[in-house]
Design a protein around this motif. Structure first.
Motif, PDB file in Angstrom:
ATOM      1  N   ALA A 188      -1.269 -11.692  -8.004  1.00 56.34           N
ATOM      2  CA  ALA A 188      -0.643 -11.075  -6.832  1.00 56.34           C
ATOM      3  C   ALA A 188      -0.899  -9.572  -6.797  1.00 56.34           C
ATOM      4  O   ALA A 188      -0.957  -8.913  -7.837  1.00 56.34           O
ATOM      5  CB  ALA A 188       0.859 -11.343  -6.849  1.00 56.34           C
ATOM      6  N   ILE A 189      -1.054  -9.057  -5.587  1.00 59.74           N
ATOM      7  CA  ILE A 189      -1.180  -7.618  -5.375  1.00 59.74           C
ATOM      8  C   ILE A 189       0.178  -7.102  -4.902  1.00 59.74           C
ATOM      9  O   ILE A 189       0.640  -7.471  -3.815  1.00 59.74           O
ATOM     10  CB  ILE A 189      -2.250  -7.297  -4.317  1.00 59.74           C
ATOM     11  N   PRO A 190       0.859  -6.270  -5.692  1.00 62.26           N
ATOM     12  CA  PRO A 190       2.186  -5.769  -5.292  1.00 62.26           C
ATOM     13  C   PRO A 190       2.116  -5.001  -3.974  1.00 62.26           C
ATOM     14  O   PRO A 190       1.094  -4.390  -3.646  1.00 62.26           O
ATOM     15  CB  PRO A 190       2.577  -4.838  -6.451  1.00 62.26           C
ATOM     16  N   ASN A 191       3.212  -5.028  -3.240  1.00 64.14           N
ATOM     17  CA  ASN A 191       3.263  -4.321  -1.953  1.00 64.14           C
ATOM     18  C   ASN A 191       2.969  -2.834  -2.114  1.00 64.14           C
ATOM     19  O   ASN A 191       2.358  -2.210  -1.243  1.00 64.14           O
ATOM     20  CB  ASN A 191       4.630  -4.514  -1.299  1.00 64.14           C
ATOM     21  N   GLU A 192       3.428  -2.261  -3.245  1.00 67.59           N
ATOM     22  CA  GLU A 192       3.209  -0.836  -3.469  1.00 67.59           C
ATOM     23  C   GLU A 192       1.716  -0.500  -3.512  1.00 67.59           C
ATOM     24  O   GLU A 192       1.308   0.593  -3.108  1.00 67.59           O
ATOM     25  CB  GLU A 192       3.865  -0.389  -4.785  1.00 67.59           C
ATOM     26  N   ILE A 193       0.922  -1.445  -4.032  1.00 65.94           N
ATOM     27  CA  ILE A 193      -0.526  -1.242  -4.091  1.00 65.94           C
ATOM     28  C   ILE A 193      -1.174  -1.633  -2.769  1.00 65.94           C
ATOM     29  O   ILE A 193      -2.067  -0.939  -2.261  1.00 65.94           O
ATOM     30  CB  ILE A 193      -1.139  -2.067  -5.241  1.00 65.94           C
ATOM     31  N   ASP A 194      -0.714  -2.731  -2.208  1.00 63.09           N
ATOM     32  CA  ASP A 194      -1.329  -3.255  -0.987  1.00 63.09           C
ATOM     33  C   ASP A 194      -1.290  -2.242   0.154  1.00 63.09           C
ATOM     34  O   ASP A 194      -2.225  -2.172   0.965  1.00 63.09           O
ATOM     35  CB  ASP A 194      -0.614  -4.539  -0.575  1.00 63.09           C
ATOM     36  N   GLN A 195      -0.241  -1.446   0.204  1.00 64.38           N
ATOM     37  CA  GLN A 195      -0.123  -0.483   1.302  1.00 64.38           C
ATOM     38  C   GLN A 195      -1.150   0.644   1.202  1.00 64.38           C
ATOM     39  O   GLN A 195      -1.451   1.305   2.196  1.00 64.38           O
ATOM     40  CB  GLN A 195       1.288   0.109   1.320  1.00 64.38           C
ATOM     41  N   PHE A 196      -1.701   0.842   0.003  1.00 67.34           N
ATOM     42  CA  PHE A 196      -2.704   1.887  -0.179  1.00 67.34           C
ATOM     43  C   PHE A 196      -4.125   1.415   0.130  1.00 67.34           C
ATOM     44  O   PHE A 196      -5.032   2.235   0.280  1.00 67.34           O
ATOM     45  CB  PHE A 196      -2.679   2.398  -1.623  1.00 67.34           C
ATOM     46  N   VAL A 197      -4.313   0.107   0.200  1.00 69.52           N
ATOM     47  CA  VAL A 197      -5.666  -0.436   0.311  1.00 69.52           C
ATOM     48  C   VAL A 197      -6.422   0.085   1.537  1.00 69.52           C
ATOM     49  O   VAL A 197      -7.570   0.539   1.411  1.00 69.52           O
ATOM     50  CB  VAL A 197      -5.641  -1.978   0.292  1.00 69.52           C
ATOM     51  N   PRO A 198      -5.840   0.052   2.747  1.00 69.66           N
ATOM     52  CA  PRO A 198      -6.600   0.545   3.911  1.00 69.66           C
ATOM     53  C   PRO A 198      -7.044   1.999   3.764  1.00 69.66           C
ATOM     54  O   PRO A 198      -8.179   2.352   4.109  1.00 69.66           O
ATOM     55  CB  PRO A 198      -5.608   0.383   5.072  1.00 69.66           C
ATOM     56  N   ILE A 199      -6.154   2.836   3.234  1.00 64.89           N
ATOM     57  CA  ILE A 199      -6.492   4.254   3.050  1.00 64.89           C
ATOM     58  C   ILE A 199      -7.566   4.405   1.978  1.00 64.89           C
ATOM     59  O   ILE A 199      -8.524   5.172   2.135  1.00 64.89           O
ATOM     60  CB  ILE A 199      -5.238   5.056   2.665  1.00 64.89           C
TER      61      ILE A 199
END
Length: 223
Positions: A188-199
């Protein structure tokens, strides 16, 4: 009895006679079946010989493809276990080490593996295609590995003084560790990390640009 390359192995001798009689001797077939009844084989050995390190000289490979074994129960047992494994891979997914094993085959191992899974595809009611499955699972893994690759450089370059930078790096390390312990699909990719992916995807191409780094080092002046 499993050492079929041993010239004095009784089972090998029976196979030799079976070949000479063109597989027409029913009594020989019974003797081969009786000899195989004393042989124990488990899932670990099957996967080691036919998937992790495919070996044409292994006992399991001989049993699958030599005509002397085409009617023995142990051959069907091996096929059944491989079918069960293929169903598990389709339903649950594959591990990182399984994908890595397939990718790192030698040419000879690739030939053996392709032959094994072509046989399983023939006998499978679902027409199991291991190449397609592995490509799908590998794409999922590469997508997650890409996240581990691009975010640390962005943290170091653009968030070097952030007080929680190490917390994010720890989360990324946990993701990396999960690949050695879990099915790829379940990492799983934690939400804290997932939110940085597009940037991170937008900024990562600049992380290797010398011009961009030189520009960022220039003092900013306002006029």
């Amino acid at each position: 009895l499993k050492e079929l390359t041993n010239p004095i192995n009784p089972l090998r001798l029976l196979m030799h006679i079976d070949v000479q009689t063109k597989y027409q001797n029913a009594f020989l077939r019974e003797l081969i079946e009786m000899a195989c009844e004393d042989i124990k084989i488990d899932d670990e050995e099957i996967l080691q010989d036919l998937f992790y390190k495919p070996d044409s000289q292994s006992f399991t490979c001989f049993v699958l493809f030599h005509s002397s074994f085409r009617t023995v129960h142990i051959r069907q047992y091996i096929i059944d276990r491989l079918l069960a494994q293929s169903i598990s891979w389709e339903d649950i997914g594959m591990r990182w080490d399984e994908l890595l094993a397939w990718r790192n085959y030698t040419n000879q191992q690739r030939v053996v593996a392709n032959k094994v899974w072509a046989l399983i595809r023939e006998v499978s009611s679902k027409q199991f295609e291991i190449d397609k499955l592995i490509n799908t699972e590998n794409d999922k893994m590469q997508e997650k590995l890409k996240i581990i690759e691009i975010i640390p450089s962005c943290l170091d370059i653009y968030c070097s003084n952030a007080p929680d930078k190490q917390d994010y790096k720890d989360l990324l390390q946990n993701i990396a560790n999960s690949f050695t312990e879990k099915i790829v699909r379940t990492v799983a990719i934690p939400n804290e990390i997932d939110q940085f992916v597009p940037i991170a995807k937008r900024l990562h191409p600049y992380s290797k640009s010398t011009v961009w780094h030189l520009f960022r080092q220039q003092p900013l002046t306002c006029k």
